[in-house]
Write an enzyme that holds these catalytic residues in place. Structure first.
Site, mmCIF file in Angstrom:
data_model
loop_
_atom_site.group_PDB
_atom_site.id
_atom_site.type_symbol
_atom_site.label_atom_id
_atom_site.label_comp_id
_atom_site.label_asym_id
_atom_site.label_seq_id
_atom_site.Cartn_x
_atom_site.Cartn_y
_atom_site.Cartn_z
ATOM 1 N N HIS A 43 4.276 -5.707 -12.156
ATOM 2 C CA HIS A 43 4.260 -4.333 -12.896
ATOM 3 C C HIS A 43 3.491 -4.471 -14.281
ATOM 4 O O HIS A 43 2.871 -3.660 -14.866
ATOM 5 C CB HIS A 43 5.773 -4.044 -13.591
ATOM 6 C CG HIS A 43 6.707 -3.601 -12.321
ATOM 7 N ND1 HIS A 43 7.197 -4.541 -11.509
ATOM 8 C CD2 HIS A 43 6.847 -2.390 -11.829
ATOM 9 C CE1 HIS A 43 8.123 -3.922 -10.387
ATOM 10 N NE2 HIS A 43 7.492 -2.572 -10.920
ATOM 11 N N ASP A 95 2.638 -0.320 -2.850
ATOM 12 C CA ASP A 95 3.615 -0.298 -3.851
ATOM 13 C C ASP A 95 2.733 0.680 -4.858
ATOM 14 O O ASP A 95 1.662 1.298 -4.525
ATOM 15 C CB ASP A 95 3.553 -1.449 -4.552
ATOM 16 C CG ASP A 95 4.706 -1.628 -5.153
ATOM 17 O OD1 ASP A 95 5.669 -0.700 -5.740
ATOM 18 O OD2 ASP A 95 5.615 -2.891 -5.371
#
Length: 335
Positions: A176, A247
Site C-alpha cells: 500500500h 490488486d
C-alpha cells in the site's frame, strides 16, 4: 474489465453515469460505503438498479482488522487466531475455518453483495500488511486451511478468491505504501508460498487476486503485471481456469509502472481479467484508458450470486446462530 470504488453511502449522479459504461464490471465496497446493515442492502440494490447489465459487487470482509461491514455483522476473528488452534487440534481448527468462511460469506450474500475477496493464504512471516490476516507461517498448514475455507465459502454459495498470488507474506514491505521485492527463486516459491495456492485451486477456487510484489528472479515486473506469472505459471503450470483480479492500482507499489492508463493496460495485457480501481478519483482516467478496448465480462458472470437468503432467511437458519455462538465462545468479540 474494471471493478471501481464509489465515494459514499449513496450513489452520486457521476457514479450512476460510470455504471453505464460497459467497461465497468462491478463495484468494490469499503468502510466509507457502510453506515448500517440496512443501508448496505439498499446500496446493493441501488447499484444493481442503476444498470441493466449484471454487476459484480465485492468487499474485503476477511475478519479481524479487515472487515468493512461492522454493526449488524459478526465480529469475525482474524485468521491467525483460527490458525493458532491447529497445533493443538487440527480437526477442530479446520472445522472452525469452515464455519468462519460460511458465516462471513452468508452475511455478505444476505446483504446483496456477491463476494468477499477471501481467503488470505499468504504465509504469515512478518509482512506488515498481512500480519494476523494469515493463518500460519507453515505452507502445508495454510494449504489445509485454504481447502477448508474454500469448502465453507462454497457451502454458503459464495465464490472464492485466493490472495495474494504468488504470495505476499515473505516480504516485509506493505505494498500500500512501498515497493516490495522478493528475491527468492521460483524453486523456493514452489515449495513454500505456492503450496497453499495449489491446494486452493485444486479445491475449486473461483478467482485469484494478484500481488503487487516483484520477484526479480522469476519476472522483472510486479506479479500482477507479469504475463509470465499469470499465463505461464498460474494458468499454465498450475492449471487455473478462473478469474484473475489485479490488486488496487492506487497502491504505492505500482507507481513505477506509470500512469493510471499505463497500469490498467499493463494488468490487462498481462492476463488480468479485472482491474481494481478502488479510489474514485482514478475512475475517470481508468475509463478513458479502456475506451474502445474490447470488454470480455463472460468470465465474471459465474461470480455474480444467485439465490441468497436475505437477512430474514439467514436469521431463520439454525446454522447461523449456532456457528455465531461457537465462534463467540472460542474468540469473544475481539477483532
Amino acid at each position: 474489465m474494471l471493478l471501481i470504488g464509489v465515494a459514499g453511502t449513496t450513489l452520486s449522479a457521476q457514479e450512476v453515469d460510470w455504471l453505464q459504461d460497459d467497461a465497468v464490471a462491478g463495484v468494490v465496497l469499503f468502510k466509507r460505503n457502510f453506515a448500517s446493515r440496512a443501508q448496505i442492502v439498499e446500496l446493493s440494490a441501488a447499484l444493481r438498479e442503476a444498470t441493466p447489465r449484471p454487476l459484480l459487487l465485492a468487499v474485503d470482509q476477511e475478519g479481524g482488522r479487515v472487515q468493512r461491514f461492522h454493526e449488524g455483522y459478526s465480529a469475525l476473528p482474524p485468521l491467525q487466531g483460527v490458525g493458532a488452534l491447529y497445533a493443538r487440534d487440527p480437526e477442530a481448527a479446520l472445522e472452525l475455518a469452515f464455519e468462519h468462511a460460511w458465516l462471513m460469506a452468508s452475511e455478505v450474500r444476505a446483504s446483496g453483495v456477491d463476494l468477499s475477496f477471501a481467503p488470505v493464504i499468504d504465509l504469515g512471516r512478518g509482512n506488515r500488511a498481512i500480519g494476523n490476516r494469515a493463518f500460519s507461517d507453515d505452507p502445508h498448514v495454510v494449504a489445509a486451511f485454504a481447502r477448508a475455507y474454500v469448502q465453507g465459502m462454497h457451502a454458503a454459495g459464495m465464490p472464492v478468491t485466493l490472495k495474494h498470488f504468488p504470495g505476499h507474506g515473505s516480504v516485509l514491505e506493505d505494498t500500500h505504501v512501498d515497493l516490495a521485492v522478493d528475491v527468492r527463486p521460483l524453486e523456493t516459491l514452489e515449495c513454500e508460498d505456492l503450496v497453499p495456492f495449489a491446494a486452493g485451486i485444486a479445491a475449486g477456487a473461483d478467482a485469484v487476486m494478484m500481488a503487487h510484489v516483484v520477484y526479480p528472479n522469476v519476472a522483472p515486473e510486479p506479479a500482477g503485471f507479469s504475463a509470465h506469472w499469470i499465463e505461464v505459471i498460474l494458468r499454465g503450470r498450475m492449471g487455473f481456469r478462473g478469474v484473475v483480479f489485479s490488486d488496487d492500482i492506487g497502491m504505492a507499489a505500482v507507481r513505477g509502472v506509470g500512469s493510471v492508463a499505463g497500469c490498467v493496460h499493463a494488468h490487462l495485457d498481462a492476463g488480468c481479467d479485472v482491474v481494481l480501481v478502488c479510489h474514485p478519483e482514478l475512475v475517470n482516467d481508468a475509463l478513458s484508458a479502456v475506451a474502445g478496448r474490447r470488454s470480455n465480462t463472460a468470465a465474471l458472470i459465474g461470480l455474480i450470486g444467485r439465490g441468497a437468503l436475505g437477512w430474514d432467511g439467514l436469521l431463520a437458519d439454525v446454522r447461523y446462530g449456532s456457528i455465531q455462538s461457537r465462534l463467540l465462545e472460542r474468540f469473544g468479540t475481539s477483532t
